[in-house]
Design an enzyme around this catalytic site. Structure first.
Site, PDB file in Angstrom:
ATOM      1  CE  LYS A 184       0.692   1.343   4.377  1.00  0.00           C
ATOM      2  NZ  LYS A 184       1.074   2.664   4.910  1.00  0.00           N
ATOM      3  CB  THR A 241      -1.310   5.077   3.200  1.00  0.00           C
ATOM      4  OG1 THR A 241      -1.437   4.250   4.343  1.00  0.00           O
ATOM      5  CG2 THR A 241       0.092   5.587   3.157  1.00  0.00           C
TER       6      THR A 241
HETATM    7  O1  LIG Z   1       1.630   3.143   7.715  1.00  0.00           O
HETATM    8  C1  LIG Z   1       1.185   4.201   8.074  1.00  0.00           C
HETATM    9  C2  LIG Z   1      -0.217   4.379   8.449  1.00  0.00           C
HETATM   10  O2  LIG Z   1      -0.875   3.175   8.608  1.00  0.00           O
HETATM   11  C3  LIG Z   1       2.052   5.388   8.088  1.00  0.00           C
HETATM   12  O3  LIG Z   1       2.207   5.815   6.798  1.00  0.00           O
HETATM   13  P1  LIG Z   1       3.529   6.586   6.333  1.00  0.00           P
HETATM   14  O4  LIG Z   1       4.692   5.692   6.627  1.00  0.00           O
HETATM   15  O5  LIG Z   1       3.297   6.823   4.897  1.00  0.00           O
HETATM   16  O6  LIG Z   1       3.575   7.857   7.134  1.00  0.00           O
END
Ligand SMILES: O=C(CO)COP(=O)(O)O
Ligand SMILES: NC(=O)C1=CN([C@@H]2O[C@H](COP(=O)(O)OP(=O)(O)OC[C@H]3O[C@@H](n4cnc5c(N)ncnc54)[C@H](O)[C@@H]3O)[C@@H](O)[C@H]2O)C=CC1
Length: 319
Positions: A184, A241
């Site tokens: 993702k 995300t």
């Molecule tokens: O995994 C995440 C939220 O579930 C955090 O996302 P990021 O690492 O893109 O900040």
């Protein structure tokens, strides 16, 4: 019981705070004595979660040997996980819970597979799903997936990690859980790029949907259950995300789309993971055009206009 959290970044600190608020004794390990001393005296992690005070149940250390209890949360970036495990003293009999999301560049393995390779006599697990560290630290409601192959161990761990604000769903599908969280992030970079380049929200919805198809294709080829990808570890985290500028992966995409420079010190798991996944997909002969596009943009091999043309001019297909 005591739970150890290795890695005092944003996520490790947030999990430590949440568990400690629920009355669990937590040892939070950081790799430098200076950071440990600062957190111990200030009772907060000023560099990562400055606004949140540590409950008294958190103790801080930089001594790895004394930091290790029977249950250990590993909250360090994916590409550093193996080095961390190799530097740890005997991990036999421990329960090691990956709290990172990614695929290792040099081996194309996910975190549970890396734990199993480095600590074959430990129980390997992963905690993943939609959860920003700041939300967890504020005590906002959050739901996560916990994957452990051994069902009895999974039930015990689920009980230990559940708090009044952290609801944990259990599965034995470690492959699906680790791939959902890893893949993702790549799609989130693509979505951020689309929004940053002004391509619009319809384009983002298309990327999320076709990205999800890409995630399912790779995950199922590697033995994951489609239901796991449809749950918190996959769809849930993809939704969070790809739509929030709290996400660092999404923000990296925004920068790519706007032609801005992105601070390289920020942890963005999707960048290395996109490259690892592309290599794996090539070997397995799986089509992953969005992942290919993200790698091309990261490596500056293609301009955004060319990437759009590449994606839109693919042969017509059935959905
Ligand atoms: O995994 C995440 C939220 O579930 C955090 O996302 P990021 O690492 O893109 O900040
Ligand atoms: N921040 C968030 O909202 C969330 C993060 N995650 C995942 O958690 C993992 C960690 O991310 P964050 O805590 O946000 O990153 P961060 O950048 O805030 O912290 C990373 C921490 O790892 C430590 N570290 C780096 N290399 C190390 C090494 N070789 N040995 C020991 N420690 C090392 C750093 O000192 C730092 O404390 C990532 O895989 C991320 O995807 C998962 C869910 C939410």
């Amino acid at each position: 019981m005591t739970i150890s959290v290795l890695g005092a970044g944003a996520f490790g600190t947030a999990l430590a705070i949440s568990l400690a608020r629920a009355g669990t004794s937590v040892t939070l390990w950081t790799r430098t004595p200076e950071h440990a001393a600062a957190m111990q005296s200030e009772r907060r992690n000023t560099s990562r979660l400055p606004g949140v005070e540590f409950p008294k149940e958190i103790s801080v250390t930089s001594d790895l040997e004394t930091a290790l209890s029977d249950t250990i949360l590993l909250a360090i970036p994916m590409q550093q996980l193996r080095k961390m495990l190799e530097s740890a003293p005997n991990l036999d009999g421990k329960t090691l819970v990956a709290c990172c999301k990614g695929v290792e560049l040099k081996t194309e393995l996910g975190p549970v597979a890396v734990i199993s390779a480095c600590a074959p006599n430990a129980t390997a697990a992963i905690l993943t799903g939609p959860s920003f560290a700041t939300d967890i630290a504020k005590g906002l409601p959050t739901a996560l997936t916990l994957a452990v192959q051994d069902e009895a161990a999974g039930k015990r761990l689920q009980q230990s990690l559940t708090t009044p604000n952290l609801r944990i769903y259990r599965t034995t599908d470690t492959i699906g859980a680790e791939l959902g969280g890893a893949l993702k992030n790549v799609i989130a970079i693509a979505c951020g790029t689309a929004i940053g380049a002004g391509l619009g929200e319809s384009a983002r919805a298309a990327l999320m949907t076709r990205g999800y198809a890409e995630m399912q294709r790779m995950a199922q080829s590697l033995g994951a259950q489609p239901e796991t990808l449809a749950g918190l570890a996959g769809f849930g985290d993809l939704a969070l995300t790809c739509t929030s500028d709290q996400s660092r992966n999404y923000r990296l995409g925004l920068s790519l789309g706007q032609g801005d420079v992105f601070d390289p010190s920020i942890t963005v798991e999707g960048a290395a993971t996109a490259r690892a996944v592309q290599k794996r997909a090539e070997t397995m002969n799986i089509e992953m055009p969005i992942t290919d596009a993200v790698v091309a943009l990261l490596d500056q091999n293609m301009k955004i206009a060319d990437v759009i043309e590449m994606l839109l001019s693919r042969p017509p297909k059935e959905e």
